[in-house]
Scaffold this motif. Structure first.
Motif, PDB file in Angstrom:
ATOM      1  N   ALA A 115       0.898  -1.268  -0.222  1.00  0.00           N
ATOM      2  CA  ALA A 115       0.012   0.154   0.284  1.00  0.00           C
ATOM      3  C   ALA A 115       0.875   1.345   0.018  1.00  0.00           C
ATOM      4  CB  ALA A 115      -1.235  -0.344   1.127  1.00  0.00           C
ATOM      5  N   GLU A 116       0.131   1.955  -0.729  1.00  0.00           N
ATOM      6  CA  GLU A 116       1.204   3.573  -0.390  1.00  0.00           C
ATOM      7  C   GLU A 116       0.001   4.964   0.041  1.00  0.00           C
ATOM      8  OE1 GLU A 116       1.590   4.218  -4.544  1.00  0.00           O
ATOM      9  OE2 GLU A 116       2.793   2.754  -5.338  1.00  0.00           O
ATOM     10  N   GLY A 117       1.648   5.038   0.982  1.00  0.00           N
ATOM     11  CA  GLY A 117       1.069   6.455   1.109  1.00  0.00           C
ATOM     12  C   GLY A 117       0.753   6.455   2.809  1.00  0.00           C
ATOM     13  N   PRO A 118       0.760   7.102   3.850  1.00  0.00           N
ATOM     14  CA  PRO A 118      -0.108   7.501   5.257  1.00  0.00           C
ATOM     15  C   PRO A 118      -1.866   6.738   4.616  1.00  0.00           C
ATOM     16  CG  PRO A 118       1.075   9.212   4.597  1.00  0.00           C
ATOM     17  CD  PRO A 118       0.724   8.778   3.333  1.00  0.00           C
ATOM     18  N   LEU A 119      -2.356   5.219   5.669  1.00  0.00           N
ATOM     19  CA  LEU A 119      -3.221   4.815   5.620  1.00  0.00           C
ATOM     20  C   LEU A 119      -3.893   5.162   6.511  1.00  0.00           C
ATOM     21  CD1 LEU A 119      -2.331   1.018   4.591  1.00  0.00           C
ATOM     22  CD2 LEU A 119      -3.148   2.550   3.081  1.00  0.00           C
ATOM     23  N   PRO A 120      -5.373   5.038   6.410  1.00  0.00           N
ATOM     24  CA  PRO A 120      -5.866   5.891   7.751  1.00  0.00           C
ATOM     25  C   PRO A 120      -6.247   3.616   8.058  1.00  0.00           C
ATOM     26  CG  PRO A 120      -7.751   5.188   5.613  1.00  0.00           C
ATOM     27  CD  PRO A 120      -6.401   5.144   5.205  1.00  0.00           C
ATOM     28  N   VAL A 121      -5.824   4.363   9.855  1.00  0.00           N
ATOM     29  CA  VAL A 121      -5.736   2.892  10.897  1.00  0.00           C
ATOM     30  C   VAL A 121      -6.728   2.902  11.582  1.00  0.00           C
ATOM     31  CG1 VAL A 121      -4.773   4.644  12.545  1.00  0.00           C
ATOM     32  CG2 VAL A 121      -4.632   1.768  12.575  1.00  0.00           C
ATOM     33  N   VAL A 122      -8.476   1.733  11.605  1.00  0.00           N
ATOM     34  CA  VAL A 122      -8.770   1.540  12.730  1.00  0.00           C
ATOM     35  C   VAL A 122      -8.295   0.715  13.598  1.00  0.00           C
ATOM     36  CG1 VAL A 122     -10.762  -0.052  12.510  1.00  0.00           C
ATOM     37  CG2 VAL A 122      -9.887   0.919  10.235  1.00  0.00           C
ATOM     38  N   VAL A 123      -8.526   1.075  14.395  1.00  0.00           N
ATOM     39  CA  VAL A 123      -8.453   0.873  15.450  1.00  0.00           C
ATOM     40  C   VAL A 123      -9.213  -0.015  16.362  1.00  0.00           C
ATOM     41  CG1 VAL A 123      -6.928   1.548  17.995  1.00  0.00           C
ATOM     42  CG2 VAL A 123      -6.362   2.632  16.638  1.00  0.00           C
ATOM     43  N   THR A 124      -8.808  -1.499  16.862  1.00  0.00           N
ATOM     44  CA  THR A 124     -10.048  -2.265  17.152  1.00  0.00           C
ATOM     45  C   THR A 124      -9.957  -2.830  18.196  1.00  0.00           C
ATOM     46  OG1 THR A 124     -10.348  -2.823  14.865  1.00  0.00           O
ATOM     47  CG2 THR A 124     -11.372  -4.502  16.507  1.00  0.00           C
ATOM     48  N   TYR A 125     -10.818  -2.359  19.077  1.00  0.00           N
ATOM     49  CA  TYR A 125     -10.796  -2.662  20.843  1.00  0.00           C
ATOM     50  C   TYR A 125     -11.865  -4.205  20.864  1.00  0.00           C
ATOM     51  CZ  TYR A 125      -8.934   1.716  21.561  1.00  0.00           C
ATOM     52  OH  TYR A 125      -8.999   2.681  21.308  1.00  0.00           O
ATOM     53  N   ILE A 126     -11.597  -5.416  21.730  1.00  0.00           N
ATOM     54  CA  ILE A 126     -11.901  -6.282  21.982  1.00  0.00           C
ATOM     55  C   ILE A 126     -13.208  -6.466  22.594  1.00  0.00           C
ATOM     56  CG2 ILE A 126     -11.730  -8.763  22.182  1.00  0.00           C
ATOM     57  CD1 ILE A 126     -10.538  -7.374  19.933  1.00  0.00           C
ATOM     58  N   GLY A 127     -14.082  -7.712  22.860  1.00  0.00           N
ATOM     59  CA  GLY A 127     -15.289  -8.142  23.427  1.00  0.00           C
ATOM     60  C   GLY A 127     -15.040  -8.804  24.690  1.00  0.00           C
ATOM     61  N   TYR A 128     -15.783  -8.198  25.551  1.00  0.00           N
ATOM     62  CA  TYR A 128     -15.533  -8.684  27.320  1.00  0.00           C
ATOM     63  C   TYR A 128     -14.976 -10.707  26.739  1.00  0.00           C
ATOM     64  CZ  TYR A 128     -16.450  -9.663  31.916  1.00  0.00           C
ATOM     65  OH  TYR A 128     -16.029  -9.822  33.108  1.00  0.00           O
ATOM     66  N   THR A 129     -14.036 -10.816  27.212  1.00  0.00           N
ATOM     67  CA  THR A 129     -13.364 -12.138  28.204  1.00  0.00           C
ATOM     68  C   THR A 129     -12.475 -12.632  26.556  1.00  0.00           C
ATOM     69  OG1 THR A 129     -14.710 -13.841  27.003  1.00  0.00           O
ATOM     70  CG2 THR A 129     -14.408 -13.185  30.078  1.00  0.00           C
ATOM     71  N   VAL A 175      -5.453  -3.483  16.204  1.00  0.00           N
ATOM     72  CA  VAL A 175      -6.083  -5.045  17.032  1.00  0.00           C
ATOM     73  C   VAL A 175      -5.367  -5.303  18.283  1.00  0.00           C
ATOM     74  CG1 VAL A 175      -7.256  -6.880  17.500  1.00  0.00           C
ATOM     75  CG2 VAL A 175      -7.045  -6.288  15.121  1.00  0.00           C
ATOM     76  N   VAL A 176      -5.853  -3.959  19.156  1.00  0.00           N
ATOM     77  CA  VAL A 176      -6.110  -4.046  21.168  1.00  0.00           C
ATOM     78  C   VAL A 176      -5.973  -5.150  21.357  1.00  0.00           C
ATOM     79  CG1 VAL A 176      -5.176  -2.385  22.527  1.00  0.00           C
ATOM     80  CG2 VAL A 176      -5.989  -1.510  20.366  1.00  0.00           C
ATOM     81  N   ASP A 177      -5.220  -5.703  22.135  1.00  0.00           N
ATOM     82  CA  ASP A 177      -5.063  -6.986  23.415  1.00  0.00           C
ATOM     83  C   ASP A 177      -6.328  -6.360  24.133  1.00  0.00           C
ATOM     84  OD1 ASP A 177      -4.988  -9.848  23.473  1.00  0.00           O
ATOM     85  OD2 ASP A 177      -3.179  -9.290  24.959  1.00  0.00           O
ATOM     86  N   SER A 178      -6.715  -7.081  25.100  1.00  0.00           N
ATOM     87  CA  SER A 178      -7.319  -7.001  26.135  1.00  0.00           C
ATOM     88  C   SER A 178      -6.667  -7.250  27.653  1.00  0.00           C
ATOM     89  CB  SER A 178      -8.367  -7.146  26.257  1.00  0.00           C
ATOM     90  OG  SER A 178      -9.522  -6.759  25.170  1.00  0.00           O
ATOM     91  N   ARG A 179      -6.167  -6.036  28.281  1.00  0.00           N
ATOM     92  CA  ARG A 179      -5.195  -6.898  29.740  1.00  0.00           C
ATOM     93  C   ARG A 179      -6.505  -7.285  29.905  1.00  0.00           C
ATOM     94  NH1 ARG A 179      -2.284  -3.945  33.203  1.00  0.00           N
ATOM     95  NH2 ARG A 179      -1.313  -1.978  31.398  1.00  0.00           N
ATOM     96  N   GLY A 180      -5.615  -9.195  30.744  1.00  0.00           N
ATOM     97  CA  GLY A 180      -5.898  -9.667  31.916  1.00  0.00           C
ATOM     98  C   GLY A 180      -6.692 -10.628  31.124  1.00  0.00           C
ATOM     99  N   GLN A 181      -7.512 -10.100  29.935  1.00  0.00           N
ATOM    100  CA  GLN A 181      -8.385 -11.302  29.400  1.00  0.00           C
ATOM    101  C   GLN A 181      -8.008 -11.901  27.749  1.00  0.00           C
ATOM    102  OE1 GLN A 181     -12.342  -9.155  28.241  1.00  0.00           O
ATOM    103  NE2 GLN A 181     -11.541  -7.322  29.908  1.00  0.00           N
ATOM    104  N   GLY A 182      -7.138 -11.228  27.014  1.00  0.00           N
ATOM    105  CA  GLY A 182      -6.161 -12.061  25.921  1.00  0.00           C
ATOM    106  C   GLY A 182      -5.242 -12.936  26.693  1.00  0.00           C
TER     107      GLY A 182
END
Length: 323
Positions: free
Chosen positions: A79-93, A114-121
Motif C-alpha cells: 500500500a502507498e501513502g499514509p493509511l487511515p487506521v482502524v484501532v479495534t477493541y475486543i469484546g468481553y473475555t 487490533v488491541v489486546d485486552s489486559r488480563g483477558q487476552g
C-alpha cells in the motif's frame, strides 16, 4: 428472543439524566498523564508466512503504568501513502486472537491496529489485578472498591494509549484514526472517543457495553452486567451506593457527553446482554453533531452480524474516510 426493553419510539427519546462525578475530567487527565509519564516506545516485529496480501506486525506499546500492551498491525501489502487506521477493541473475555481473525479492514484497504485486552487476552497480563475487590466470576467487580483500583481504569488507559501508538507507527495517517469495537469493545470505543476526542476521526461502537450501569444491572438478563447484580446480592446493602459511585467514572454515557467525532452506533432491539436502552442512553447523550445509529430490530447481541461491516464501510466512504 422477544423484545425485553423499551419500544423503538421510547428508545429514540430515551435520554436519562446522568451527571458525571465533579472530578471526572480531573480523574482521567491525571490517569492518562501518569501513564504517559512512564514513557516507553512502540516496537514492531514482522510476522511472516501467514498471509500473502497483508503485512502483519506484532506490536508492543506502553499502556497503563507504562506496561507493554500487545497488538496486531495489519496493512495491505505494498500500500502507498499514509493509511487511515482502524484501532479495534475486543469484546468481553477476548483478546487480540490471531492475525487471521482480523482481515476485513486490510482487505478494504485500511490499516488495522487490533488491541489486546489486559488480563483477558493471552498476551497482556493485568499485573495490578490484586488491588481492591476481585470477585472470581469476571472483570466487572475487579477493584470496584474505588475508581483508582477498578479494572476498567487500566484497560481504558491502554485503549487511549493505543491511539497514541497509532500516531507513532510509520505508514499510518494520524489525522485519520478510526476507533471501533463490539460489546466491551464498543464501550471502550465510546470511552476513547471522549478521552482522545482531538485525535479521533470517527468512532464505530457496536452494541456497546459499559453504558448506563444502574439500568443495565437492573434489567440485563444475561452477560457481564449480571455479575454486578450477583455481587451486590451477596454483599450488604451498604455496598450499592459506593459501587455505582465507582462505576460513574467509567460509564459510557459520561464519555459520550464529551465525544465530538462523527459516530456510527449499532443496537440490537432483542439484545439481552446490552439492553437497547443502555445503548440509546449513550447515543442520545453523544455530544458530536454527526451521530447515527443502525437499528437491527430482530437482533440479539450479535447486532447486524455480517451485514454490519457493509454499513460501516459505506458510512466511512460517505465521510471521505477511505484509503
Amino acid at each position: 428472543m422477544p423484545l425485553t426493553d423499551l419500544t423503538l419510539e421510547e428508545l429514540t427519546g430515551y435520554r436519562p439524566q446522568s451527571q458525571a462525578p465533579e472530578d471526572f475530567d480531573a480523574f482521567w487527565e491525571q490517569t492518562l498523564a501518569e501513564a504517559r509519564s512512564h514513557g516507553g516506545t512502540v516496537t514492531t516485529d514482522r510476522v511472516t508466512g501467514l498471509l500473502r496480501t497483508v503485512d502483519v506486525d506484532d506490536v508492543r506499546f506502553p499502556g497503563w503504568n507504562g506496561e507493554p500492551v500487545a497488538a496486531w498491525l495489519l496493512r495491505p501489502r505494498a500500500a502507498e501513502g499514509p493509511l487511515p487506521v482502524v484501532v479495534t477493541y475486543i469484546g468481553y473475555t477476548g483478546g487480540r486472537g490471531r492475525p487471521t481473525d482480523h482481515t476485513l479492514w486490510s482487505a478494504a484497504g485500511y490499516a488495522q491496529l487490533v488491541v489486546d485486552s489486559r488480563g483477558q487476552g493471552h498476551d497482556t497480563p493485568d499485573r495490578d489485578a490484586g488491588g481492591g475487590t476481585q470477585w472470581a466470576e469476571g472483570f466487572m467487580t475487579r477493584g470496584i472498591d474505588s475508581p483508582g483500583d477498578y479494572y476498567y481504569r487500566r484497560i481504558i488507559t491502554d485503549c487511549v494509549r493505543a491511539v497514541d501508538a497509532a500516531g507513532e507507527l510509520p505508514g499510518l495517517d494520524p489525522e485519520r484514526v478510526i476507533i471501533t469495537g463490539g460489546s466491551q469493545g464498543g464501550g471502550l470505543t465510546i470511552a476513547v472517543a471522549g478521552l482522545a476526542r482531538d485525535r479521533v476521526a470517527a468512532a464505530l461502537p457496536d452494541v456497546p457495553f459499559l453504558c448506563h450501569f444502574r439500568r443495565a444491572a437492573d434489567i440485563s438478563a444475561e452477560g457481564p452486567y449480571v455479575e454486578l447484580a450477583k455481587y451486590l446480592r451477596r454483599h450488604s446493602q451498604n455496598r450499592v451506593v459506593p459501587t455505582f459511585e465507582t462505576l460513574a467514572y467509567f460509564d459510557g454515557v459520561h464519555f459520550a457527553q464529551r465525544a465530538t467525532a462523527p459516530a456510527l452506533f449499532s443496537v440490537g432491539l432483542m439484545d439481552p446482554i446490552c439492553p437497547p436502552s443502555t445503548v440509546y442512553a449513550a447515543f442520545n447523550h453523544y455530544a458530536g453533531a454527526d451521530r447515527t445509529i443502525t437499528v437491527w430490530p430482530f437482533a440479539d447481541h450479535g447486532g447486524g452480524y455480517g451485514a454490519n461491516p457493509v454499513v460501516q464501510l459505506e458510512w466511512l466512504n460517505d465521510r471521505g474516510l477511505t484509503p
